[in-house]
Motif scaffolding. Structure first.
Motif, PDB file in Angstrom:
ATOM      1  N   ASP A  83      79.799  18.544  44.047  1.00  0.00           N
ATOM      2  CA  ASP A  83      79.591  19.688  44.785  1.00  0.00           C
ATOM      3  C   ASP A  83      80.888  20.152  44.960  1.00  0.00           C
ATOM      4  N   LEU A 117      82.382  22.932  43.655  1.00  0.00           N
ATOM      5  CA  LEU A 117      82.278  24.283  44.034  1.00  0.00           C
ATOM      6  C   LEU A 117      81.455  24.530  45.165  1.00  0.00           C
ATOM      7  N   ALA A 118      80.395  23.769  45.650  1.00  0.00           N
ATOM      8  CA  ALA A 118      79.714  24.413  46.845  1.00  0.00           C
ATOM      9  C   ALA A 118      80.449  24.137  48.053  1.00  0.00           C
ATOM     10  N   LYS A 142      82.960  26.863  48.226  1.00  0.00           N
ATOM     11  CA  LYS A 142      82.623  28.307  48.599  1.00  0.00           C
ATOM     12  C   LYS A 142      82.410  28.189  50.245  1.00  0.00           C
ATOM     13  N   ARG A 200      84.482  22.325  38.862  1.00  0.00           N
ATOM     14  CA  ARG A 200      84.190  21.387  40.044  1.00  0.00           C
ATOM     15  C   ARG A 200      85.507  20.877  40.803  1.00  0.00           C
ATOM     16  N   ASN A 255      73.966  19.888  41.743  1.00  0.00           N
ATOM     17  CA  ASN A 255      74.826  20.907  41.177  1.00  0.00           C
ATOM     18  C   ASN A 255      75.343  20.292  39.921  1.00  0.00           C
ATOM     19  N   PHE A 302      75.394  26.090  34.575  1.00  0.00           N
ATOM     20  CA  PHE A 302      75.529  26.442  36.109  1.00  0.00           C
ATOM     21  C   PHE A 302      75.610  28.014  36.082  1.00  0.00           C
ATOM     22  N   ASN A 350      74.067  30.644  41.725  1.00  0.00           N
ATOM     23  CA  ASN A 350      74.569  29.475  42.472  1.00  0.00           C
ATOM     24  C   ASN A 350      73.903  28.220  42.356  1.00  0.00           C
TER      25      ASN A 350
END
Lengths: 162, 620
Positions: A17, A19-20, A23, A56, B539, B565, B570
């Motif tokens: 996660d 990248l999540a 962000k 990531r 993800n 991805f 997203n």
């Protein structure tokens, strides 16, 4: 020479996660960064530099308590401050002296290295990451190097300025 | 250093002509080995004279002979099983110094997992005392004071090995044909050794050891285009070997990146320096991107039966492809499998252009015509037509001030989706089509190679103010998966029907007769699998070939064909082919990551195109 050891406020963030989380912390713009590209922003009122190392994986220069901001997100990531990693800053004016002494491996290229860009490189066989970016609107060359190589790097840089 | 005895050079008539002036050459008799010096920058060509003959190779630094090729180091630094011409081409020593580099390879299958054959191998097989490459190497290296080894970790050129799904290393007859070769470049002064493997007790050398020939060329050949990096590939038994080539645009692209790969016989960029696939992707989705698609193959189909041929061989109803229009579809085989997907352009009822992926497309069309007795000529035109794709929301704005159409009534704004027209862009004559492979508004520009560089420069300059960036294959693949566009070898092959691949809509079943119709009428009723899109609840990114399971069950319902991805969505997405019973939108399935047991990720079935499923952007 002007090389200055910077405070140890580098954080590394990575995981499924990554990248999540990035962000959530820094906004959608971080998703537009290519590998080894960076942006300058603020986080909780403090200046922050965000470098994307892979899809990531992120390195964040931030003086605040980043772990306190990440933990509540309970993400599938890790956040670390590597005690074996340190960083130097050089004035951008020294770029013409530094870059000719540096070697990189393909596909990386030194020529035309733009702002907000990092590149894995070697200076006199010392591995480092060169990051050209403008924290607080002042462009610098930031060198990430293993602590064990800091002294050698410093000596090597001084030799460039006899 | 002791040099091997070099006899007056005979004329060798059993091998291809040399690539250039030869510094030295050696004929290695079957079942023997030689050692020879090479200086930095020289080229080493190892030629399989008769085909199906393995040749093991050693290289040491000439000064100390303490550095040798280390295959583990080589695999680790390259990230590939065996170095290949391109970015990951070097063989490294144990201290990570490059010793030699692969420049050309016409075989494409070599081994570095096994030692050069050893006495022990033959002993265990019941042949004590059988000659071996390792013993032969010991013999030819002894004059240099090099200690014998019971087995040498060599690069076994032309040796055909692979690791199967059970972890077994399998060996079969070499793939190499007579005259196949590898061309290496020495990165330092070296002592080399090469063998003609004596193994005749299994199929490795086709049961019959034959000679190997080694040629050494001078370092000055680096300026000779004949010595450019290339992979040699064969697509069919009756097609010649094809070496990777540059397109008209590659010289410009090389100025911007060293990250090139062989794609369908052309050097194409994987990504660009100081950009990377993410940045290139966003340029495409938000502004504009320029990519070299010259690897597509073009065929001119002309003659009084040109329409008849394509109406039979191509899946679409060619009656509707009138002059100035094009259409996407596929070439089919008798059992309804997709030979290739591509686009047919109509210039007139007696002149079409087929643009596909395969060199064999033209031959396939010609064979059909011959069997049917049709008067038609199918001419390969790829050597005189190279193409760029300018894609993205700003592509039209970039082109508008540059383009002048041959037909005055045509304008860029009136050029509809899948329409094309002759035009000049910045004075350069070309064919401009409103087609693409990205899911974005965009155009393809087909131009003669002699004006390719000029066109590239023109478009890059014109697009600078709009944020135009060149696009590499990594970013293109991400975009096309988002858009649900098919890739040969992933979503389809010649055993997969259009109904399974997700392009059943391209099959004009009402045509009275066409290739594969009978089979497709049956397949259409219940294809074994159908194409769907998946959005994963994670993800993590899936991968080609991973299994898809019914939710909560052990049994499979399909497999992933492509995955990425999606930066725009997203989300982790995939294209997949599943049994029809699990293809309804909204169904939850499980994607088996890793070993399919340790991690199952839920995914929701949806449109094949996760991005812009209504194709609104391409129709702007």
């Amino acid at each position: 020479m002007g090389a200055a050891v910077m405070n140890n406020s580098l954080w590394d963030l990575a995981g499924v996660d990554g990248l999540a989380v990035a962000k959530r912390l820094f906004g959608e713009d971080v998703g537009y960064l290519g590998r080894f590209q960076s942006l300058e922003t603020t986080l909780a009122g403090q200046d922050c530099s965000v470098l994307r190392l892979c899809d990531r994986n992120f390195r964040i220069a931030y003086s605040g308590p980043l772990h306190q901001l990440v933990a509540p997100l309970q993400p599938n990531t890790w956040l670390k401050q590597f005690d074996w990693l340190t960083r130097l800053s050089l004035p951008i004016s020294q770029r013409p002296q530094i870059l000719p002494q540096v070697t990189v491996r393909p596909p990386h290229r030194l020529e035309n290295l733009p702002n907000h860009q990092a590149i894995p490189a070697r200076l006199q066989s010392i591995p480092l990451l060169i990051w050209q970016h403008p924290p607080q609107d002042q462009t610098i060359l930031e060198l990430h190097v293993a602590r064990k190589d800091l002294e050698s790097l410093t000596i090597g840089l001084e030799q460039l300025y006899p | 250093m002791q040099l091997p005895t070099v006899l007056p050079s005979p004329t060798y008539t059993d091998i291809p002509a040399s690539l250039g002036p030869v510094v030295a050459e050696y004929r290695i008799a079957p079942g023997t080995a030689i050692s020879y010096p090479v200086t930095q920058g020289q080229y080493i060509q190892i030629i399989d004279v008769s085909g199906a003959q393995c040749s093991d190779f050693l290289a040491f630094d000439a000064s100390t002979r303490s550095q040798e090729i280390d295959s583990t180091v080589t695999r680790t630094l390259n990230g590939v099983a065996n170095p290949q011409a391109g970015l990951h081409s070097k063989y490294f020593s144990q201290s990570m110094a490059p010793l030699v580099e692969v420049i050309q390879d016409t075989c494409g299958r070599h081994d570095s997992f096994f030692l050069a054959c050893t006495p022990r191998y033959y002993e265990d097989a019941g042949y004590p005392g059988h000659p071996s490459c390792s013993d032969n190497f010991n013999r030819v290296l002894a004059p240099y004071g090099m200690a014998s080894r019971s087995g040498w970790p060599a690069i076994n050129f032309f040796y055909n090995t692979q690791v199967d799904c059970h972890g077994n290393i399998l060996s079969e007859e070499s793939w190499s044909r007579p005259g196949d070769y590898v061309l290496l470049k020495a990165h330092q002064d070296l002592l080399c050794a090469s063998s003609a493997c004596p193994d005749d007790i299994d199929s490795a050398n086709g049961w019959q050891p034959t000679p190997i020939h080694v040629r050494i060329y001078g370092s000055e050949q680096s300026a000779n285009p004949v010595f450019s990096q290339a992979l040699g590939r064969r697509v069919a038994a009756d097609f010649p070997l094809r070496l990777t080539q540059d397109s008209a645009f590659t010289p410009r692209i090389r100025q911007l990146t060293d990250d090139l790969i062989d794609y369908n016989g052309f050097w194409v960029p994987s990504s660009f320096a100081h950009q990377g696939d993410q940045a290139e992707y966003w340029a495409l989705r938000q502004r504009a991107a320029l990519m070299d698609l010259s690897a597509l193959r073009k065929f001119e189909v002309t003659g009084s039966d040109a329409f008849a041929l394509l109406q039979y061989a191509f899946s679409r109803n060619v009656e509707k492809i009138t002059p100035g229009r094009s259409a996407y579809g596929c070439l089919l085989n008798p059992h309804g499998g997709i030979v290739d997907d591509g686009i047919v352009f109509c210039f007139s009822p007696v002149h079409y252009r087929y643009v596909g992926n395969c060199d064999t497309d033209g031959d396939w069309l010609q064979r059909i015509a011959q069997r049917r007795g049709w008067t038609v000529d199918v001419e390969a035109a790829s050597d005189r037509i190279h193409n760029l794709a300018l894609q993205g929301p700003k592509s039209r704005d970039i082109l508008r001030p540059l383009v002048v159409f041959a037909e005055p009534t045509v304008t860029l704004d009136s050029l509809g989706y899948f329409r094309f027209a002759a035009a000049k862009v910045g004075g350069i004559p070309l064919l401009l089509s409103r087609t693409g492979y990205t899911g974005e508004l965009g155009y393809e520009l087909f131009v003669h190679p002699r004006q390719g560089a000029q066109l590239w420069d023109l478009l890059m300059q014109a697009g600078r103010g709009s944020g135009l960036q060149p696009l590499g294959m990594q970013a293109l693949d991400r975009a096309r998966i988002e858009a649900g566009l098919l890739a040969s070898g992933y979503e389809f092959d010649d055993l997969i029907s259009p109904y399974q691949a997700g392009i059943g809509w391209t099959v004009a079943m009402k045509k009275s007769a066409f290739m594969g119709k009978a089979a497709l009428e049956k397949v259409r009723q219940h294809p074994p699998r159908v194409a769907v899109g998946l959005v994963l609840d994670s993800n993590e990114v899936a991968a080609y070939g991973q299994n898809i399971y019914a939710h909560g069950e052990r049994w499979r319902i399909g497999q992933i064909t492509s995955a990425t991805f999606s930066p725009t969505l997203n989300r982790s997405i995939a294209m997949a082919q599943v049994v029809p019973e699990y293809a309804a939108p909204g169904i939850t399935v499980e994607v088996g990551l890793l070993d399919g047991i340790k991690r199952r990720v839920a995914a929701t079935v949806g449109s094949l195109a996760a991005f812009d499923p209504t194709k609104s952007r391409v129709r702007l």
